[in-house]
Design a protein around this motif. Structure first.
Motif, mmCIF file in Angstrom:
data_model
loop_
_atom_site.group_PDB
_atom_site.id
_atom_site.type_symbol
_atom_site.label_atom_id
_atom_site.label_comp_id
_atom_site.label_asym_id
_atom_site.label_seq_id
_atom_site.Cartn_x
_atom_site.Cartn_y
_atom_site.Cartn_z
ATOM 1 N N GLY A 1 0.914 -1.097 0.093
ATOM 2 C CA GLY A 1 0.003 0.013 0.162
ATOM 3 C C GLY A 1 0.385 1.355 0.096
ATOM 4 N N VAL A 2 0.313 2.255 0.291
ATOM 5 C CA VAL A 2 0.695 3.927 0.297
ATOM 6 C C VAL A 2 2.008 3.494 1.568
ATOM 7 C CG1 VAL A 2 -1.016 4.714 -0.400
ATOM 8 C CG2 VAL A 2 -0.916 4.655 2.027
ATOM 9 N N GLY A 3 1.761 2.584 2.631
ATOM 10 C CA GLY A 3 2.863 2.564 3.415
ATOM 11 C C GLY A 3 3.424 3.749 4.324
ATOM 12 N N ILE A 4 4.542 4.426 5.688
ATOM 13 C CA ILE A 4 4.284 4.525 6.566
ATOM 14 C C ILE A 4 5.452 5.610 7.074
ATOM 15 C CG2 ILE A 4 4.196 5.496 9.059
ATOM 16 C CD1 ILE A 4 2.761 2.209 9.105
ATOM 17 N N ASP A 5 5.314 6.763 6.442
ATOM 18 C CA ASP A 5 6.557 7.515 6.395
ATOM 19 C C ASP A 5 7.541 7.248 7.072
ATOM 20 O OD1 ASP A 5 8.265 9.601 6.630
ATOM 21 O OD2 ASP A 5 6.474 11.415 5.480
ATOM 22 N N PRO A 6 8.530 7.211 7.617
ATOM 23 C CA PRO A 6 9.299 6.637 8.241
ATOM 24 C C PRO A 6 9.664 7.797 9.621
ATOM 25 C CG PRO A 6 10.372 6.979 6.630
ATOM 26 C CD PRO A 6 9.381 7.298 6.290
ATOM 27 N N GLN A 7 9.581 9.321 9.328
ATOM 28 C CA GLN A 7 9.376 10.059 10.215
ATOM 29 C C GLN A 7 8.139 9.995 11.195
ATOM 30 O OE1 GLN A 7 9.875 14.511 8.522
ATOM 31 N NE2 GLN A 7 11.554 13.930 7.428
ATOM 32 N N ALA A 8 7.125 9.260 11.143
ATOM 33 C CA ALA A 8 5.552 9.205 11.194
ATOM 34 C C ALA A 8 5.682 7.864 11.875
ATOM 35 C CB ALA A 8 5.170 9.122 10.980
ATOM 36 N N HIS A 9 6.938 7.205 12.033
ATOM 37 C CA HIS A 9 6.774 5.893 13.101
ATOM 38 C C HIS A 9 5.977 5.716 14.121
ATOM 39 C CE1 HIS A 9 9.752 3.295 9.693
ATOM 40 N NE2 HIS A 9 8.128 4.206 9.598
ATOM 41 N N VAL A 10 6.667 6.735 15.045
ATOM 42 C CA VAL A 10 6.179 6.945 16.349
ATOM 43 C C VAL A 10 5.204 7.444 16.690
ATOM 44 C CG1 VAL A 10 6.851 7.940 18.552
ATOM 45 C CG2 VAL A 10 8.428 7.354 17.141
ATOM 46 N N LEU A 11 4.552 8.463 16.316
ATOM 47 C CA LEU A 11 3.249 8.819 15.852
ATOM 48 C C LEU A 11 2.309 7.834 15.247
ATOM 49 C CD1 LEU A 11 1.523 11.198 15.903
ATOM 50 C CD2 LEU A 11 1.742 11.170 12.989
ATOM 51 N N ALA A 12 2.693 6.907 14.313
ATOM 52 C CA ALA A 12 1.576 5.670 14.198
ATOM 53 C C ALA A 12 1.212 4.993 15.474
ATOM 54 C CB ALA A 12 2.174 4.848 12.745
ATOM 55 N N LEU A 13 2.434 4.662 16.245
ATOM 56 C CA LEU A 13 2.637 3.700 17.610
ATOM 57 C C LEU A 13 1.577 4.617 18.395
ATOM 58 C CD1 LEU A 13 5.958 1.795 17.108
ATOM 59 C CD2 LEU A 13 3.658 0.744 16.282
ATOM 60 N N GLY A 14 1.085 5.629 18.623
ATOM 61 C CA GLY A 14 0.901 6.128 19.941
ATOM 62 C C GLY A 14 -0.612 6.255 19.781
ATOM 63 N N ARG A 15 -1.353 6.572 21.349
ATOM 64 C CA ARG A 15 -2.608 6.193 20.664
ATOM 65 C C ARG A 15 -2.881 7.484 20.091
ATOM 66 N NH1 ARG A 15 -3.302 5.585 27.578
ATOM 67 N NH2 ARG A 15 -1.744 7.404 27.136
ATOM 68 N N ILE B 1 8.216 -0.899 13.441
ATOM 69 C CA ILE B 1 7.541 -0.132 11.975
ATOM 70 C C ILE B 1 8.556 -0.325 11.644
ATOM 71 C CG2 ILE B 1 6.457 1.161 10.729
ATOM 72 C CD1 ILE B 1 4.675 1.876 12.927
ATOM 73 N N GLU B 2 9.054 -1.053 10.301
ATOM 74 C CA GLU B 2 10.215 -0.791 9.788
ATOM 75 C C GLU B 2 10.059 -0.203 8.361
ATOM 76 O OE1 GLU B 2 12.490 -4.868 9.402
ATOM 77 O OE2 GLU B 2 12.509 -4.916 11.756
ATOM 78 N N ASP B 3 11.709 -0.030 8.610
ATOM 79 C CA ASP B 3 11.484 0.864 7.014
ATOM 80 C C ASP B 3 10.947 -0.362 5.126
ATOM 81 O OD1 ASP B 3 11.789 3.211 8.215
ATOM 82 O OD2 ASP B 3 14.483 3.135 7.511
ATOM 83 N N ALA B 4 10.081 0.089 4.207
ATOM 84 C CA ALA B 4 10.183 -0.789 3.997
ATOM 85 C C ALA B 4 10.001 -0.140 2.151
ATOM 86 C CB ALA B 4 8.720 -1.596 3.734
ATOM 87 N N ALA B 5 10.311 -0.665 0.928
ATOM 88 C CA ALA B 5 10.754 0.025 -0.592
ATOM 89 C C ALA B 5 9.410 0.709 -1.083
ATOM 90 C CB ALA B 5 11.734 -0.257 -1.312
ATOM 91 N N ILE B 6 8.572 -0.152 -0.631
ATOM 92 C CA ILE B 6 7.146 -0.338 -0.819
ATOM 93 C C ILE B 6 6.280 -1.187 -0.276
ATOM 94 C CG2 ILE B 6 5.577 -0.969 -2.734
ATOM 95 C CD1 ILE B 6 7.940 -1.950 -4.443
ATOM 96 N N GLY B 7 5.423 -0.009 0.254
ATOM 97 C CA GLY B 7 4.220 -0.143 1.341
ATOM 98 C C GLY B 7 5.000 -0.515 2.938
ATOM 99 N N ALA B 8 4.318 -0.650 3.724
ATOM 100 C CA ALA B 8 4.153 -0.672 5.321
ATOM 101 C C ALA B 8 4.870 -2.027 5.383
ATOM 102 C CB ALA B 8 3.406 -0.465 6.308
ATOM 103 N N CYS B 9 5.730 -2.214 6.351
ATOM 104 C CA CYS B 9 6.374 -3.808 7.112
ATOM 105 C C CYS B 9 6.290 -3.018 8.709
ATOM 106 C CB CYS B 9 7.907 -3.731 6.644
ATOM 107 S SG CYS B 9 8.479 -5.341 7.409
ATOM 108 N N ILE B 10 5.708 -4.479 8.891
ATOM 109 C CA ILE B 10 5.493 -4.675 10.958
ATOM 110 C C ILE B 10 6.075 -5.674 11.045
ATOM 111 C CG2 ILE B 10 3.930 -4.536 13.323
ATOM 112 C CD1 ILE B 10 2.987 -1.759 10.840
ATOM 113 N N ALA B 11 7.404 -5.670 12.139
ATOM 114 C CA ALA B 11 7.912 -6.592 12.380
ATOM 115 C C ALA B 11 7.561 -7.099 14.391
ATOM 116 C CB ALA B 11 9.528 -6.614 12.448
ATOM 117 N N ILE B 12 7.442 -8.256 13.923
ATOM 118 C CA ILE B 12 7.216 -8.783 15.243
ATOM 119 C C ILE B 12 8.062 -9.787 15.955
ATOM 120 C CG2 ILE B 12 5.186 -9.873 16.797
ATOM 121 C CD1 ILE B 12 3.245 -8.800 15.225
ATOM 122 N N SER B 13 8.959 -9.743 17.414
ATOM 123 C CA SER B 13 9.314 -10.995 18.196
ATOM 124 C C SER B 13 8.886 -11.678 19.162
ATOM 125 C CB SER B 13 10.908 -10.019 18.194
ATOM 126 O OG SER B 13 10.456 -9.474 18.950
#
Length: 459
Positions: free
Chosen positions: A392-406, A436-448
């Motif tokens: 998809g459109v992905g998530i701006d790297p500068q907005a990773h923290v914002l995306a995980l905020g309530r 949230i990891e940087d991705a060339a296309i779309g968004a990438c959510i990594a879980i461990s």
């Protein structure tokens, strides 16, 4: 069970070994006094016997000298009795019948001590032989001397009583000193208690004062707890404030639409507005459920309430459930795993809801170009890694923290802004991480997540 005061505990801990040492010391002192008394009185008895032997030889057995008589009367241990007989068994002087010697008494000239009974009294007896000449008779004369042991026992009791008295006085003094000393030593704890008593839900400042070294660990732990409680209260206050703000608009919309349905000018308008009311109610319900899910994720304890799960089966179940409720069925969801099974420990419902939120979040915010979501699972000995990638459109790297905020979103759009925060909190309660990891296309959510190890957990 009644709680025991710290002062009493310290007194018991300190005085118990001291009392044991005192008992041992008293027993040692009694034994030492007994041995010393026996040695002193035995030496006195030997001196008296030697004096008797000398006077018998000098006077040919007729009489004892004044000095010897005085010695027999005043020697330590009380009056000394004696008996002397010649080599041929003839009585020479003294009392007629001496105490009977034990059967194992040695027949030698060396002094021999033994205990016996004489006229119903316990006596200490010395017998030895002295080669001399008395009234023309030469040979080994047998001298027997004895005295009552009552004086010895009295002497031992007196010495032991004095020793026990001194030891008891010392123990009592130490107990008194310790009692007041412990009270003075515990005064900083009372001051600390006063400082703790001043804390309240509105006053959770850390305790900053000089405390004894022994309580620094407690104060440090307490300060950490106060800090965590303060953060938790602040977080709850913020959550309640945000939740009230987020719910205000949907509730106001539901109320406005309900009034519009009530005041609709025609049945057709009422029907249209009713459909809008139902949609608004569903949005409000969804937001409410998201809020409840977030609070449930915050308070869940996967370590206590979890169970052994297979992450491979769990992911497949989530994908199947997502396919049944996805509003855009054209989006393809694929799953690839390098292992057939991946054991983890956790809450199945919370983990499924977290993964479902991530997939739903991708559909909601992925944009119209979103066509595929790929889920990949890899595992090593200690960790399971799960990656959810979309085109998809992905998530701006500068907005990773914002995306995980309530209640915040990286890309403006529908939704409550709680999908990723809920998933991140669920992973934290399972000792895992969501990033949230940087991705060339779309968004990438990594879980461990940690791999379940039965031996380690049970050990």
């Amino acid at each position: 069970m009644r709680a025991q005061s710290l002062r009493t505990r310290l007194i018991v801990i300190i005085l118990t070994p001291l009392l044991l040492i005192s008992v041992v010391a008293a027993a040692w002192q009694f034994r030492n006094a007994t041995n010393r008394a026996e040695d002193i009185f035995d030496r006195g008895l030997l001196s008296a016997a030697l004096a008797i032997s000398r006077d018998v030889a000098v006077s040919d057995g007729d009489a004892l000298g004044p000095t010897t008589r005085s010695l027999l009367s005043d020697t330590s241990g009380g009056e000394v009795f004696y008996h002397v007989y010649a080599p041929d068994g003839v009585f020479v002087t003294g009392y007629a019948t001496p105490p009977i010697a034990p059967p194992d008494a040695p027949d030698s000239d060396l002094p021999f001590y033994y205990d016996a009974v004489y006229q119903d009294k316990d006596v200490r007896v010395l017998r030895f032989k002295d080669v001399t000449t008395v009234d023309g008779v030469s040979g080994s004369f047998t001298i027997t001397a004895w005295q009552d042991v009552q004086v010895r026992s009295s002497f031992v009791r007196e010495v032991a009583t004095r020793s026990v008295g001194v030891i008891g006085l010392m123990v009592a003094s130490v107990a008194l000193i310790v009692w007041f000393g412990v009270g003075v030593g515990l005064r900083p704890l009372l001051d600390l208690q006063g400082a703790i008593a001043k804390r309240s839900p509105n006053e959770l400042e850390p305790i900053r004062r000089d405390v004894p070294v022994e309580t620094q660990g407690i104060v440090s732990t307490l300060n950490t707890l106060l800090e965590r409680v303060s953060r938790r209260i602040s977080s709850k206050d913020e959550f309640i404030s945000n939740a009230a703000h987020q719910l205000r608009n949907p509730i106001a919309g539901v109320q406005a639409l309900a009034e519009a349905v009530q005041n609709a000018p025609s049945p057709e308008a009422a029907k249209t507005r009713s459909a809008e009311l139902v949609a608004a109610a569903r949005d409000a319900t969804h937001l409410t459920n998201q809020l409840l899910s977030f609070e449930r994720a915050r308070g869940s304890d996967a370590a206590m309430n979890g169970q052994q799960l297979d992450l491979v089966e769990l992911v497949r179940a989530v994908i199947e459930r997502f396919a049944g409720q996805n509003s855009r069925p054209e989006i393809a969801v694929t799953f690839a795993s390098d292992v057939a099974h991946c054991p983890i420990w956790g809450d199945a419902l919370m983990l499924q809801e977290a993964l479902l939120n991530i997939l739903t979040n991708a559909v909601v915010h992925g944009g119209p170009t979103l066509s595929a979501i790929t889920v990949t699972l890899k595992r090593n000995a200690q960790q399971a890694s799960l990656r959810l990638e979309d085109d998809g459109v992905g998530i701006d790297p500068q907005a990773h923290v914002l995306a995980l905020g309530r209640f915040s979103q990286a890309n403006a759009g529908p939704g409550s802004g709680l999908g990723l925060p809920i998933a991140a909190r669920v992973m934290e309660t399972h000792d895992g991480h969501l990033t949230i990891e940087d991705a060339a296309i779309g968004a990438c959510i990594a879980i461990s997540l940690p791999v379940y190890d039965a031996e380690t957990r049970n050990g």
